[in-house]
Write an enzyme that holds these catalytic residues in place. Sequence first.
Site, PDB file in Angstrom:
ATOM      1  N   HIS A 140      27.158 -13.098 -25.381  1.00  0.00           N
ATOM      2  CA  HIS A 140      27.545 -13.396 -26.757  1.00  0.00           C
ATOM      3  C   HIS A 140      29.044 -13.176 -26.931  1.00  0.00           C
ATOM      4  O   HIS A 140      29.644 -12.290 -26.310  1.00  0.00           O
ATOM      5  CB  HIS A 140      26.767 -12.522 -27.744  1.00  0.00           C
ATOM      6  CG  HIS A 140      27.112 -11.057 -27.661  1.00  0.00           C
ATOM      7  ND1 HIS A 140      28.026 -10.452 -28.503  1.00  0.00           N
ATOM      8  CD2 HIS A 140      26.670 -10.079 -26.829  1.00  0.00           C
ATOM      9  CE1 HIS A 140      28.121  -9.173 -28.199  1.00  0.00           C
ATOM     10  NE2 HIS A 140      27.311  -8.912 -27.191  1.00  0.00           N
ATOM     11  N   HIS A 142      32.735 -14.838 -29.483  1.00  0.00           N
ATOM     12  CA  HIS A 142      33.317 -15.849 -30.377  1.00  0.00           C
ATOM     13  C   HIS A 142      34.029 -16.925 -29.548  1.00  0.00           C
ATOM     14  O   HIS A 142      35.261 -16.994 -29.496  1.00  0.00           O
ATOM     15  CB  HIS A 142      34.292 -15.197 -31.350  1.00  0.00           C
ATOM     16  CG  HIS A 142      33.651 -14.226 -32.293  1.00  0.00           C
ATOM     17  ND1 HIS A 142      32.516 -14.531 -33.019  1.00  0.00           N
ATOM     18  CD2 HIS A 142      33.989 -12.963 -32.640  1.00  0.00           C
ATOM     19  CE1 HIS A 142      32.182 -13.490 -33.767  1.00  0.00           C
ATOM     20  NE2 HIS A 142      33.055 -12.531 -33.558  1.00  0.00           N
TER      21      HIS A 142
END
EC number: 2.8.2.-
Length: 356
Positions: A140, A142
Site C-alpha cells: 500500500h 500513495h
Amino acid sequence: MGLLRIMLPPKLQLLAVLVFGVAVLFLENQIQKLEESRGKLERAIARHEVREIEQRHTVDGPRQDATLDEEDDVVIIYNRVPKTASTSFTNIAYDLCAKNKYHVLHINTTKNNPVMSLQDQVRFVKNVTSWKEMKPGFYHGHISYLDFAKFGVKKKPIYINVIRDPIERLVSYYYFLRFGDDYRPGLRRRKQGDKKTFDECVAAGGSDCAPEKLWLQIPFFCGHSSECWNVGSRWALEQAKYNLINEYFLVGVTEELEDFIMLLEAALPRFFRGATELYRTGKKSHLRKTTEKKLPTKETIAKLQQSEIWKMENEFYEFALEQFQFVRAHAVREKDGELYILAQNFFYEKIYPKSN
C-alpha cells in the site's frame, strides 16, 4: 515586544528584532534538519529489516524456490488516494496479517510523489513479482496506477482502491494539512498555524482550495502517462474509467467502506477473513478523524461545482460508485436491515465423458 519598545532605544529595538528573526530562522533550519535525519533513519531501518528477512531466508533454506502454492503466490496493491479513509482500511490489513499469514508493506515514496521514475518502476515491478519471501503480500502507498503488463510479467498483482466524493476529500485534506488528525495528533503539519477556513479560502481564491486541487483521483487511476496529470484532460478521465473496470479487482467508496470490506472478505478470504467483524468492533481500525474540520457552505460548494475540473472528478466518482453498487447488488442480499453475502450460485452439470 511591547515592553521592549518602552524600555529600549530604537536602534536596540531593531537589533532585538533582527536577533529574534535570526533565531526563528535558525530553529526552522534545525527542525528541517531533524526531519531529514528522521527520514534517513526510517529508510535505514527499512533496509535493515529487508536484510534481516533475506538473511533468515538464507539460514532457513529457500521457501519452495521453484514455485509457490497458488494461494500464496498472490500480491494485492492498494494504491491509496489521500484522505479517502485509506489509513483506516490499511490498519485492518495490519491487524489481520499475522492471523491470516501474509505480509504488509508500505510503499514510501520521497515527498509522497505518486509518480515513480522509470528506473524505480522497473525495480518495483521486479520486487513485487519475484520477492517470494514477501508473498502473499499486501502493498500500500500513495502511488498512481502502474501497468505491470508493460514490463512483460506473467502474473499481474490484484489492484484495489477506495475513492471519495471529490469536494469532501478536498475539504478533509485542506484541514488535515492545518490541524492533522487524531491518528498522530502531535505531528506538525505543513500548513500548521493557518487558521483560514475552507470557505474563506474559496472566497479569496486561494491556491490550497482551487479547483485544480480536485484533480487527484483521476490521475491516481489513470497512471504514469504525462496526460494523466494534465489537469482537466478528458483522455485522462476515460483512461481512469478504463483502468477501474479492466485493471482493478474492486474499487469502493469511503461513504460505504463497510460494504467494500465485506465484499473483499467474501471474495478474497485469504487476506480479509475476519475483516468485517474487525471493522465493526475494532478499537483503532477506523477511528481516524481530521481535526477542526468545518463543513463548507452551500455557496462554497456551488462555486466549486462550476469548475470543469470538478465536473470531471465527480463524473469519475459517480462512475465508480455505480460500478461498486452494481457489484454489491449481485453479491449480497438484504434481510431485516442487514446485508448477507450470497452463497455460491453456480454449479456444474452434464460432465462428459462419463467416468466408469
